[in-house]
Design a protein around this motif. Sequence first.
Motif, short mmCIF file in Angstrom:
data_model
loop_
_atom_site.label_atom_id
_atom_site.label_comp_id
_atom_site.label_asym_id
_atom_site.label_seq_id
_atom_site.Cartn_x
_atom_site.Cartn_y
_atom_site.Cartn_z
N SER A 106 0.84 -1.19 0.00
CA SER A 106 0.00 0.00 0.00
C SER A 106 0.88 1.24 0.00
CB SER A 106 -0.91 0.00 1.23
OG SER A 106 -1.68 1.18 1.29
N GLU A 107 0.67 2.13 -1.00
CA GLU A 107 1.48 3.33 -1.09
C GLU A 107 0.96 4.41 -0.14
OE1 GLU A 107 1.77 4.62 -5.11
OE2 GLU A 107 2.73 2.76 -5.80
N LYS A 108 -0.33 4.69 -0.19
CA LYS A 108 -0.91 5.71 0.67
C LYS A 108 -1.33 5.09 1.99
CE LYS A 108 -4.50 9.26 0.86
NZ LYS A 108 -5.68 9.85 0.18
N LYS A 109 -0.84 5.64 3.09
CA LYS A 109 -1.15 5.10 4.40
C LYS A 109 -1.65 6.21 5.32
CE LYS A 109 2.11 1.21 4.43
NZ LYS A 109 1.12 0.15 4.62
N ALA A 110 -2.65 5.87 6.13
CA ALA A 110 -3.10 6.75 7.20
C ALA A 110 -2.15 6.57 8.38
CB ALA A 110 -4.53 6.41 7.58
N THR A 168 -9.11 2.30 5.54
CA THR A 168 -8.84 2.96 4.27
C THR A 168 -8.63 4.46 4.50
OG1 THR A 168 -10.29 1.36 3.15
CG2 THR A 168 -9.67 3.33 1.93
N PRO A 169 -7.45 5.02 4.13
CA PRO A 169 -6.26 4.32 3.62
C PRO A 169 -5.73 3.32 4.66
CG PRO A 169 -6.07 6.70 3.35
CD PRO A 169 -7.24 6.47 4.23
N ASN A 170 -4.90 2.44 4.16
CA ASN A 170 -4.37 1.39 5.01
C ASN A 170 -3.55 1.96 6.16
OD1 ASN A 170 -1.92 -0.92 5.25
ND2 ASN A 170 -4.00 -1.68 5.13
N ILE A 198 7.15 7.40 15.10
CA ILE A 198 5.74 7.73 14.83
C ILE A 198 5.45 9.10 15.45
CG2 ILE A 198 3.34 7.11 15.31
CD1 ILE A 198 4.23 4.17 15.33
N ASP A 199 5.13 10.07 14.61
CA ASP A 199 4.83 11.41 15.13
C ASP A 199 3.34 11.74 15.07
OD1 ASP A 199 4.51 11.79 12.43
OD2 ASP A 199 6.24 13.11 12.19
N LYS A 200 2.55 10.83 14.47
CA LYS A 200 1.09 10.99 14.42
C LYS A 200 0.46 9.61 14.43
CE LYS A 200 -2.08 14.30 13.88
NZ LYS A 200 -2.13 15.51 14.72
N ALA A 201 -0.54 9.40 15.27
CA ALA A 201 -1.17 8.08 15.37
C ALA A 201 -2.59 8.23 15.90
CB ALA A 201 -0.37 7.17 16.30
N SER A 202 -3.42 7.25 15.57
CA SER A 202 -4.70 7.08 16.25
C SER A 202 -4.49 6.07 17.36
CB SER A 202 -5.77 6.59 15.27
OG SER A 202 -6.13 7.61 14.37
N LEU A 247 -12.61 5.09 12.11
CA LEU A 247 -11.24 5.28 11.62
C LEU A 247 -11.24 5.69 10.14
CD1 LEU A 247 -9.60 2.19 13.36
CD2 LEU A 247 -9.08 4.61 13.83
N ASN A 248 -12.21 5.20 9.39
CA ASN A 248 -12.30 5.54 7.97
C ASN A 248 -13.07 6.84 7.72
OD1 ASN A 248 -10.86 3.26 7.36
ND2 ASN A 248 -12.64 2.07 6.69
N GLY A 249 -13.43 7.52 8.81
CA GLY A 249 -14.08 8.82 8.68
C GLY A 249 -15.54 8.79 8.36
#
Length: 304
Positions: A44-48, A76-78, A116-120, A300-302
């Motif tokens: 997966s190229e685009k990741k959340a 999504t994104p992965n 990791i500087d941003k996470a859920s 998580l997917n908004g």
Amino acid sequence: MICCQISNLKRLKTSNLRNFSINPDNKYQDHVNLAYATYESTDSEKKAPPLILLHGLLGSKSNWSTLCKIYQTKTTPNRKIVAVDARNHGESPHHREHTYEALSLDLKALLSTLDIDKASILGHSMGGGTAMFFSLRHPEIVEKLIVCDFSPISNNLGDLRGYLEAMERVKIPRGLSMSKARAAAEFQLEQLGIRHRTRRKFLTTNVVLNSDGSFGWRVNLPALSRSCSNLSRINIEEGQTYEGPTLFVGGNNSGYLKPRELPRIKRIFPNSKFKFIEGAGHWVHFDRRKEFAEITVKFLNGKV
């Protein structure tokens, strides 16, 4: 899609502790190096931002293995998924201190180690307390917050305190296989008043074989027993809020997340939503895993 699980399962000793300070005035100048497992896709190229999973009191990262795979494939994104063992639990080191301040310090150090500087963050019970404490003190790091059946206002830990007291009284004979040792522990826990079979099974996942041939508990019972009262609520400074998207998921048969407290919780987490799952108790993600997964994946997917 290739899904790989990378586990940091090496048992760490307290001698491996190194200094890490969030606040120079913080009395907890050391953290413990937490054990963790990661689940991520290689194509997966685009990741959340990654999703960090924090278990509850007497749990471990292995409690989340099924949900980790669901989150890894359904978000999504992965997202990269990181399931963590808290200090005094699972494969993480033992330490005499067990407070939300210390647990948050450990989490901050782990995120730094993993770059990791941003996470859920999703936390159940004690893990939910840690997630809330961390979000209030480091809101710039937390993309989204999910709290599973825990309140920042007050929580009755009577059942869990009773579990700790019962576990301390269990005596397992030497020379048994692990399955028989856990069965012996489960029988004693039932005799000590823990009637719910699922809860006994959950507790006995903590039975381990010590190096001297005796059986004991993986969790640090003395530290957890001393700290139980500190875990019933989180310390919130006057006017402190977390403004990011927040989801509280409670069990309809649990008394931990109280409807009457929702307006007060809203003042601390103003961008929060609340969901209660029918037929679920405190272990919402076990009792109604499918419904819990659907609600949290949508968030998580908004879509919540």
